[in-house]
Design a protein around this motif. Structure first.
Motif, short mmCIF file in Angstrom:
data_model
loop_
_atom_site.label_atom_id
_atom_site.label_comp_id
_atom_site.label_asym_id
_atom_site.label_seq_id
_atom_site.Cartn_x
_atom_site.Cartn_y
_atom_site.Cartn_z
N GLY A 9 0.83 -1.19 0.00
CA GLY A 9 0.00 0.00 0.00
C GLY A 9 0.87 1.25 0.00
N LYS A 10 0.24 2.40 -0.10
CA LYS A 10 0.98 3.66 -0.07
C LYS A 10 1.42 3.96 1.36
CE LYS A 10 -1.53 5.63 -4.01
NZ LYS A 10 -2.41 6.73 -4.47
N LEU A 11 2.73 4.00 1.55
CA LEU A 11 3.28 4.26 2.88
C LEU A 11 3.65 5.73 2.99
CD1 LEU A 11 5.67 1.18 3.18
CD2 LEU A 11 3.27 1.34 3.86
N LYS A 12 3.39 6.32 4.13
CA LYS A 12 3.75 7.71 4.38
C LYS A 12 4.99 7.72 5.27
CE LYS A 12 1.88 12.15 5.90
NZ LYS A 12 0.70 12.85 6.45
N VAL A 13 6.11 8.17 4.70
CA VAL A 13 7.39 8.19 5.42
C VAL A 13 8.07 9.53 5.15
CG1 VAL A 13 7.68 5.69 5.33
CG2 VAL A 13 8.56 7.09 3.47
N GLY A 43 13.76 14.92 5.68
CA GLY A 43 12.65 15.17 6.59
C GLY A 43 11.35 15.52 5.91
N ASN A 44 11.29 15.44 4.57
CA ASN A 44 10.06 15.77 3.85
C ASN A 44 9.12 14.57 3.85
OD1 ASN A 44 11.08 18.35 3.06
ND2 ASN A 44 12.28 17.33 1.46
N PRO A 45 7.86 14.74 4.22
CA PRO A 45 6.92 13.61 4.18
C PRO A 45 6.55 13.26 2.74
CG PRO A 45 5.79 15.62 4.84
CD PRO A 45 7.25 15.97 4.77
N ILE A 46 6.66 11.99 2.41
CA ILE A 46 6.37 11.52 1.05
C ILE A 46 5.49 10.28 1.12
CG2 ILE A 46 8.53 12.42 0.12
CD1 ILE A 46 9.64 9.58 0.16
N GLU A 47 4.85 9.98 0.00
CA GLU A 47 4.09 8.75 -0.16
C GLU A 47 4.86 7.85 -1.12
OE1 GLU A 47 0.25 9.80 -1.56
OE2 GLU A 47 -0.51 10.33 0.44
N ILE A 48 5.00 6.57 -0.75
CA ILE A 48 5.79 5.66 -1.56
C ILE A 48 5.18 4.27 -1.48
CG2 ILE A 48 7.40 5.08 0.32
CD1 ILE A 48 9.64 5.08 -1.80
N ALA A 49 5.26 3.54 -2.57
CA ALA A 49 4.77 2.16 -2.64
C ALA A 49 5.71 1.36 -3.52
CB ALA A 49 3.34 2.11 -3.19
N THR A 50 5.67 0.04 -3.40
CA THR A 50 6.58 -0.81 -4.14
C THR A 50 5.86 -2.04 -4.68
OG1 THR A 50 8.68 -2.03 -4.03
CG2 THR A 50 7.26 -2.15 -2.12
N LEU A 91 5.31 7.24 -6.11
CA LEU A 91 6.20 8.16 -5.41
C LEU A 91 5.65 9.57 -5.56
CD1 LEU A 91 8.86 8.60 -3.83
CD2 LEU A 91 9.99 8.91 -6.04
N ALA A 92 5.38 10.21 -4.45
CA ALA A 92 4.84 11.58 -4.49
C ALA A 92 5.03 12.21 -3.12
CB ALA A 92 3.36 11.57 -4.87
#
Length: 283
Positions: free
Chosen positions: A102-106, A111-118, A202-203
């Protein structure tokens, strides 16, 4: 625990042999029973029980054999097989599978919050490790893949902020290789082979997306301006040099400065310039 070959024979060879032995043992029993017939009865019962040892192995699947809590080996030969009927046979797939997180928020390393999935492409390589080393290897793959993705995201910036810097957005192949190695190192104990791992989403997080978009636009504008100014300076230098070499016009330092200023305004301006023609003076 490592995978090893389990005992099994071709079922198409074992079935006629068992059939002949079973028929022969049953026909040899006389009625009424004699003492000598007890051995034949036991033998016939064992032969009948042996028919439970047949099982089927589909392509790209395996059967893990256990008996009384002990690992007896793995059968990967496809088709009808026969083994000791007391073996418990657990089916396990060796086919290639996909896992999409799923889309993870890390936070990236800035230190910028991003959304990422694999997306991870994997298959079972060692059936013994997959069955006995972990409780549920499919759940283990999903959890460890997401953990590896989180660790990767915090190790790189989202975008390039310094020269020769590796970033998540600008170096997809390097990031994909690093992610594959990270996931493989975590899944080694489960007997899983990672074929490919890549970022599928990735966003920036929505709360900072607009601000970071403005930052990217500003960075692009500055980079473009640098190229424009660099080209304009080269064109002005070339113009002055050719005017001097060909002797078209003699310019003192003050007129050179004025010409340089005018050319830079024309070449670096955002809007088209309006030419002014000097037709001379009345006096």
């Amino acid at each position: 625990m490592n995978e090893k070959n389990g005992f099994s024979v071709n079922g198409f060879v074992a079935s006629p042999v068992l059939a002949l032995l079973t028929i022969g043992a049953v026909k040899s029993i006389s009625i009424p029973f004699q003492v000598a017939d007890l051995l034949l009865i036991v033998t016939a019962a064992i032969l009948i029980l042996s028919w439970a040892g047949f099982f089927m192995v589909q392509p790209k699947q395996a059967r893990v054999l256990t008996m009384f809590g002990s690992y007896m080996g793995t059968v990967k030969e496809t088709g009808l097989r026969w083994t000791i009927p007391f073996f418990i046979r657990r089916n396990i797939s060796l086919r290639i599978r996909n896992f999409e997180s799923g889309k993870l928020k890390v936070n990236d390393n800035q230190g910028n919050p991003i959304e990422i999935a694999t997306v991870v492409v994997w298959s079972v390589e060692d059936s013994a490790k997959a069955v006995f080393e972990v409780d549920d290897y499919e759940s283990y793959v999903s959890i460890q893949s997401e953990a590896a993705l989180r660790n990767l995201a915090t190790s790189y910036p989202y975008d390039i902020y310094e020269k020769d810097e590796v970033a998540l957005r600008s170096h997809p192949q390097i990031i994909s290789d690093a992610l594959s190695q990270e996931v493989q190192s975590r899944l080694e104990d489960a007997g899983v082979k990672v074929i490919e791992a890549r970022i599928s989403h990735l966003a920036y997080s929505p709360e900072i997306a607009n601000a970071m978009l403005q930052r990217q636009q500003a960075t692009a504008i500055i980079a473009a301006r640098e190229k424009i100014v660099e080209g304009a300076v080269g064109m002005v230098d070339m113009a002055l040099e050719q005017l001097s070499e060909k002797g078209i016009v003699e310019l003192d330092e003050e007129r050179k400065a004025a010409m340089v200023s005018n050319l830079l305004v024309v070449l670096c301006g955002d809007q088209n310039t309006q030419p002014i023609i000097n037709a001379g003076s009345l006096y």
